[in-house]
Structure formats: C-alpha cells, structure tokens
Design a protein around this motif. Structure first.
Motif, PDB file in Angstrom:
ATOM      1  N   ASP A 144      -7.938 -15.902   0.417  1.00  0.00           N
ATOM      2  CA  ASP A 144      -7.291 -14.132  -0.263  1.00  0.00           C
ATOM      3  C   ASP A 144      -6.073 -13.900   0.637  1.00  0.00           C
ATOM      4  N   GLY A 145      -5.877 -14.780   1.291  1.00  0.00           N
ATOM      5  CA  GLY A 145      -4.722 -14.685   2.344  1.00  0.00           C
ATOM      6  C   GLY A 145      -3.326 -14.006   1.481  1.00  0.00           C
ATOM      7  N   ALA A 146      -2.964 -14.825   0.919  1.00  0.00           N
ATOM      8  CA  ALA A 146      -1.795 -14.458   0.205  1.00  0.00           C
ATOM      9  C   ALA A 146      -1.495 -13.077  -0.955  1.00  0.00           C
ATOM     10  N   ASN A 147      -2.530 -12.859  -1.292  1.00  0.00           N
ATOM     11  CA  ASN A 147      -2.966 -11.767  -1.974  1.00  0.00           C
ATOM     12  C   ASN A 147      -3.077 -10.095  -1.604  1.00  0.00           C
ATOM     13  N   ALA A 148      -4.034 -11.027   0.175  1.00  0.00           N
ATOM     14  CA  ALA A 148      -3.844  -9.726   0.821  1.00  0.00           C
ATOM     15  C   ALA A 148      -2.247  -8.893   1.880  1.00  0.00           C
ATOM     16  N   VAL A 149      -1.366  -9.997   1.670  1.00  0.00           N
ATOM     17  CA  VAL A 149      -0.391 -10.033   2.614  1.00  0.00           C
ATOM     18  C   VAL A 149       0.810  -9.083   1.289  1.00  0.00           C
ATOM     19  N   ARG A 150       0.247  -9.410  -0.066  1.00  0.00           N
ATOM     20  CA  ARG A 150       1.765  -8.709  -1.341  1.00  0.00           C
ATOM     21  C   ARG A 150       0.308  -7.220  -0.609  1.00  0.00           C
ATOM     22  N   GLY A 151      -0.656  -6.955  -1.415  1.00  0.00           N
ATOM     23  CA  GLY A 151      -1.034  -5.903  -1.077  1.00  0.00           C
ATOM     24  C   GLY A 151      -1.123  -4.991   0.088  1.00  0.00           C
ATOM     25  N   VAL A 152      -0.587  -5.616   0.792  1.00  0.00           N
ATOM     26  CA  VAL A 152      -0.817  -5.038   2.461  1.00  0.00           C
ATOM     27  C   VAL A 152       0.562  -4.241   2.506  1.00  0.00           C
ATOM     28  N   GLU A 153       1.730  -5.223   2.021  1.00  0.00           N
ATOM     29  CA  GLU A 153       2.739  -5.309   1.640  1.00  0.00           C
ATOM     30  C   GLU A 153       3.626  -3.892   0.845  1.00  0.00           C
ATOM     31  N   ARG A 154       2.787  -3.005  -0.127  1.00  0.00           N
ATOM     32  CA  ARG A 154       2.425  -2.855  -1.507  1.00  0.00           C
ATOM     33  C   ARG A 154       2.698  -1.356  -0.362  1.00  0.00           C
ATOM     34  N   ALA A 155       1.371  -1.766  -0.469  1.00  0.00           N
ATOM     35  CA  ALA A 155       0.526  -0.352   1.027  1.00  0.00           C
ATOM     36  C   ALA A 155       1.214   0.085   1.112  1.00  0.00           C
ATOM     37  N   LEU A 156       2.154  -0.596   2.714  1.00  0.00           N
ATOM     38  CA  LEU A 156       2.995   0.060   2.832  1.00  0.00           C
ATOM     39  C   LEU A 156       4.205   0.902   3.502  1.00  0.00           C
TER      40      LEU A 156
END
Length: 161
Positions: A144-156
């Motif tokens: 889930d790492g790559a999707n989590a990075v994108r999700g966190v970037e969007r959230a920030l």
C-alpha cells in the motif's frame, strides 16, 4: 436543554457533519432527520442552519512538507532505531513487512488527521501513526506504500485547521 443546544450537541457528536456544515455542503433537512433530536424536523433544520452560521468557515490550507516512503519497517529493540514508538512498541528500519510514510515540514495533528482520513477513504489500513515536532509517520502494508504516499500528499494540499 433548548432545542438549539440539543441540536448543537447532537451535531458535535458527528465530526463529519460539523465539517460539512463548515463547508456549506449539508442538506439541513436530511441532517435534521439523521440526528437523534426530539423536535420537529423543520425546527431542528433551522437550528442546524444557525449553528452553521456560527461555525468558522471551511478554509483548507496547503502544508509545506516533504513526503517520503521507507520499506522494511518492523519492530526494533533500540529506541534510537525507531521511526515511531506507540506504547511499548517501537517500529523502525528492519526486515519488517511494512512501509512507513514520513512527512516532514509544516506537520501537526491537523495534518495527521487529514492524512488518516484520506487513507481511510482509499481503504488503506494504518497499523500505527504519530506526529511530533514537524514530523509525521504512518505505517501501512508494504504493497500500500505508493498509494499511501499519493494519498498523504493529496491530504496535505488541503488541511483543515
């Protein structure tokens, strides 16, 4: 307790509803039916409208932060090797099966809340998370790492304060 006070109390028990009221995206009649408040639906809807008028505006701000990912995260013995300590469990670089999403910069509890909400929407399970001193760590499954990075970037990009 007045109907207005009871309506505010009931709304406050549902943070998603308060966020919707702040963003001005709530159907007041539907929200009034959703809440467990004794009173006429129209009166509860009116109380919700007035409550929404008193809430601060929905003003998301972008956070200046660097988001990275580290794989091979698992339990570690030495605290100096830990990226995240929760209770008696220290997680850090090891031969573990998880991935840490790290964000540094303008990071605080609001940023963590936004990141966790984004990951929940993407149905990414979070195994551990923490924030302190401008750093956030969120531990997820390796795949889930790559999707989590994108999700966190969007959230920030749009953190509510």
């Amino acid at each position: 307790m007045s109907l207005a006070a009871e309506t505010r109390r009931a709304a406050d028990e549902h943070p998603f509803l308060v966020a919707g009221l702040r963003a001005d995206v709530v159907n007041f009649t539907a929200a009034a039916r959703f809440l467990d408040v004794d009173g006429e639906t129209d009166a509860v809807a009116t109380a919700l409208r007035r409550y929404a008028d008193d809430l601060p505006d929905h003003e998301p701000t972008a956070r200046d932060a660097r988001v990275t990912m580290e794989s091979g995260i698992g339990p570690v013995e030495a605290l100096e090797d830990a990226l995240l300590v929760v209770g008696g469990t220290a997680l850090g670089r090891s031969d573990g099966t998880r991935t840490a999403i790290l964000a540094t910069g303008a990071i605080d509890a609001d940023a963590l809340r936004a990141a966790l909400a984004a990951l929940a929407l993407e149905e990414i399970d979070v195994h551990a998370a923490g924030v302190g001193d401008g750093t956030m760590a969120i531990v997820v499954e390796r795949l889930d790492g790559a999707n989590a990075v994108r999700g966190v970037e969007r959230a920030l990009e749009s953190v509510l304060e």
